[in-house]
Design a protein around this motif. Sequence first.
Motif, mmCIF file in Angstrom:
data_model
loop_
_atom_site.group_PDB
_atom_site.id
_atom_site.type_symbol
_atom_site.label_atom_id
_atom_site.label_comp_id
_atom_site.label_asym_id
_atom_site.label_seq_id
_atom_site.Cartn_x
_atom_site.Cartn_y
_atom_site.Cartn_z
ATOM 1 N N VAL A 65 0.854 -1.182 0.000
ATOM 2 C CA VAL A 65 0.000 0.000 0.000
ATOM 3 C C VAL A 65 0.892 1.234 0.000
ATOM 4 O O VAL A 65 1.751 1.387 0.885
ATOM 5 N N LEU A 66 0.689 2.114 -0.989
ATOM 6 C CA LEU A 66 1.441 3.365 -1.048
ATOM 7 C C LEU A 66 0.700 4.476 -0.315
ATOM 8 O O LEU A 66 1.278 5.191 0.502
ATOM 9 N N LEU A 67 -0.592 4.624 -0.604
ATOM 10 C CA LEU A 67 -1.439 5.598 0.088
ATOM 11 C C LEU A 67 -2.652 4.863 0.630
ATOM 12 O O LEU A 67 -3.345 4.162 -0.125
ATOM 13 N N ASP A 68 -2.934 5.044 1.911
ATOM 14 C CA ASP A 68 -4.043 4.326 2.528
ATOM 15 C C ASP A 68 -5.375 4.659 1.863
ATOM 16 O O ASP A 68 -6.319 3.873 1.901
ATOM 17 N N GLU A 69 -5.455 5.821 1.216
ATOM 18 C CA GLU A 69 -6.693 6.222 0.553
ATOM 19 C C GLU A 69 -7.028 5.336 -0.637
ATOM 20 O O GLU A 69 -8.122 5.425 -1.197
ATOM 21 N N GLY A 70 -6.098 4.472 -1.055
ATOM 22 C CA GLY A 70 -6.433 3.544 -2.133
ATOM 23 C C GLY A 70 -5.438 3.439 -3.251
ATOM 24 O O GLY A 70 -5.780 2.978 -4.351
ATOM 25 N N VAL A 71 -4.192 3.816 -3.018
ATOM 26 C CA VAL A 71 -3.157 3.647 -4.032
ATOM 27 C C VAL A 71 -2.250 2.499 -3.610
ATOM 28 O O VAL A 71 -1.661 2.528 -2.528
ATOM 29 N N VAL A 72 -2.157 1.481 -4.451
ATOM 30 C CA VAL A 72 -1.365 0.294 -4.140
ATOM 31 C C VAL A 72 -0.354 0.053 -5.247
ATOM 32 O O VAL A 72 -0.466 0.583 -6.356
ATOM 33 N N VAL A 73 0.635 -0.780 -4.915
ATOM 34 C CA VAL A 73 1.700 -1.108 -5.861
ATOM 35 C C VAL A 73 1.821 -2.623 -5.948
ATOM 36 O O VAL A 73 1.768 -3.316 -4.927
ATOM 37 N N THR A 74 1.976 -3.142 -7.164
ATOM 38 C CA THR A 74 2.191 -4.572 -7.356
ATOM 39 C C THR A 74 3.460 -4.791 -8.172
ATOM 40 O O THR A 74 3.880 -3.937 -8.948
ATOM 41 N N GLY A 75 4.065 -5.957 -7.970
ATOM 42 C CA GLY A 75 5.243 -6.350 -8.741
ATOM 43 C C GLY A 75 5.112 -7.796 -9.155
ATOM 44 O O GLY A 75 4.387 -8.575 -8.518
ATOM 45 N N GLY A 76 5.823 -8.173 -10.227
ATOM 46 C CA GLY A 76 5.700 -9.543 -10.697
ATOM 47 C C GLY A 76 6.939 -10.043 -11.401
ATOM 48 O O GLY A 76 7.925 -9.313 -11.606
ATOM 49 N N ARG A 77 6.864 -11.310 -11.789
ATOM 50 C CA ARG A 77 7.973 -11.932 -12.507
ATOM 51 C C ARG A 77 8.132 -11.384 -13.923
ATOM 52 O O ARG A 77 9.119 -11.704 -14.602
ATOM 53 N N ASP A 78 7.184 -10.581 -14.360
ATOM 54 C CA ASP A 78 7.319 -9.907 -15.651
ATOM 55 C C ASP A 78 8.242 -8.698 -15.567
ATOM 56 O O ASP A 78 8.462 -8.009 -16.565
ATOM 57 N N ASP A 85 -4.364 3.193 -8.707
ATOM 58 C CA ASP A 85 -5.284 3.970 -7.886
ATOM 59 C C ASP A 85 -6.630 3.251 -7.921
ATOM 60 O O ASP A 85 -7.310 3.235 -8.948
ATOM 61 N N LEU A 86 -7.025 2.650 -6.800
ATOM 62 C CA LEU A 86 -8.244 1.855 -6.751
ATOM 63 C C LEU A 86 -9.497 2.712 -6.813
ATOM 64 O O LEU A 86 -10.608 2.191 -6.963
ATOM 65 N N ARG A 87 -9.340 4.023 -6.719
ATOM 66 C CA ARG A 87 -10.488 4.929 -6.824
ATOM 67 C C ARG A 87 -10.840 5.232 -8.264
ATOM 68 O O ARG A 87 -11.849 5.866 -8.556
ATOM 69 N N SER A 88 -9.998 4.779 -9.189
ATOM 70 C CA SER A 88 -10.212 5.054 -10.610
ATOM 71 C C SER A 88 -9.660 3.884 -11.416
ATOM 72 O O SER A 88 -9.246 2.870 -10.861
ATOM 73 N N SER A 89 -9.638 4.030 -12.710
ATOM 74 C CA SER A 89 -9.067 2.995 -13.571
ATOM 75 C C SER A 89 -7.597 3.263 -13.857
ATOM 76 O O SER A 89 -6.992 2.610 -14.697
ATOM 77 N N SER A 107 7.035 3.905 0.679
ATOM 78 C CA SER A 107 7.167 4.983 1.656
ATOM 79 C C SER A 107 6.283 6.120 1.181
ATOM 80 O O SER A 107 6.590 6.779 0.182
ATOM 81 N N SER A 108 5.155 6.309 1.872
ATOM 82 C CA SER A 108 4.185 7.318 1.457
ATOM 83 C C SER A 108 4.811 8.721 1.548
ATOM 84 O O SER A 108 5.573 9.001 2.488
ATOM 85 N N PRO A 109 4.539 9.601 0.564
ATOM 86 C CA PRO A 109 3.576 9.405 -0.512
ATOM 87 C C PRO A 109 4.168 8.994 -1.858
ATOM 88 O O PRO A 109 3.393 8.673 -2.758
ATOM 89 N N TYR A 110 5.509 8.998 -2.011
ATOM 90 C CA TYR A 110 6.041 8.841 -3.364
ATOM 91 C C TYR A 110 7.103 7.748 -3.536
ATOM 92 O O TYR A 110 7.532 7.494 -4.647
ATOM 93 N N GLY A 111 7.544 7.115 -2.457
ATOM 94 C CA GLY A 111 8.676 6.199 -2.563
ATOM 95 C C GLY A 111 8.259 4.759 -2.795
ATOM 96 O O GLY A 111 7.425 4.220 -2.065
ATOM 97 N N VAL A 112 8.846 4.115 -3.790
ATOM 98 C CA VAL A 112 8.616 2.703 -4.065
ATOM 99 C C VAL A 112 9.965 2.028 -4.292
ATOM 100 O O VAL A 112 10.791 2.515 -5.072
#
Length: 327
Positions: A65-78, A85-89, A107-112
């Motif tokens: 979770v990047l922002l508790d308001e609904g911004v998440v980050v995913t990673g994969g083998r690709d 942003d789960l609030r939009s597309s 690290s909220s709000p901008y670090g990944v």
Amino acid sequence: MYTLDNFAVHAVTSPENTYIYDILPTALGLVSISSDDKLRLLDPLNLGSPAVVKKINQDVTSLRVLLDEGVVVTGGRDGRVEVLDLRSSGKNVAKTTPAPILSLACSSPYGVAAGTELTNHQATVLIWDTRKLDEPAVQYVESHSDDITELQFHPSRPQILLSGSTDGLVNIYNVTTTDEEEALHQTINHGASIHHANFLSDVDIFALSHDEKFSTYELVTNPEEGVEEPAPVHYRDLREGLGGEYVANVIARPDGSAVLGIGTHSRESFDLIQLKKSPPWNFVPESKVTLTGAHGSEIVRAFCFLDSHQTVFTAGEDGQIKAWRSD
């Protein structure tokens, strides 16, 4: 000792044999990733039909979770890092890395930060500012010699990043420094492949190996030469001391304690055992909480807390997410 009761279940029935890899709470609801490469947003009150289902990475591995308001980050083998942003597309994708992503930290709000599988003799820690995802701001390529399985930012000092690897090392970096040798603040040799590692407090660190060996360490606050590091505390194989068959994770709690999740296939149960700093840190098995039935004989991959609802959530290799609370 007491038990929690299961009051809601969400099951992924198609495709068959789907594993739930991870679950995390956000202000919008409970977010999950699974082996069908989909992200789901669920109502924590009833775990009914997902409010959001997004196709994400190919062979997804990680969720943060990047922002508790609904911004998440995913990673994969690709090799992709996706900011959603789960609030939009909306979806932003970081520059694809040449290696599979095995771990993430935010690290909220901008670090990944992302950690890679060992590829072409190199395992890399990459760090982005999400306002500029076309290139990593920092890359560390020499500090680990095998897959990077864990990344965590310090709870109150966002410039401090922890990494763990199957090479047995836990490294601490100051990510404001791009020079890797200067950035490397501390190296801990756990002596076994790292499954999970994290900060228990501002100064305490735990490491858990894939063979369930657990130790606690102290963050070096004075990196000057000649200053002796505090001795670690080794707890050996937690299965022997606490009576389970596998350890899911250890999660720090708001009251300064932590909770270990340990499962037992043969009894179809999952226990939550408190870890308190006396000092040193000690497990309190006599006050354990049992989730009877758990996920049957399947492994519990992840668990989390939603304190506002006094609820524990678990996710398993049976394709189910379950909600638990006391009567």
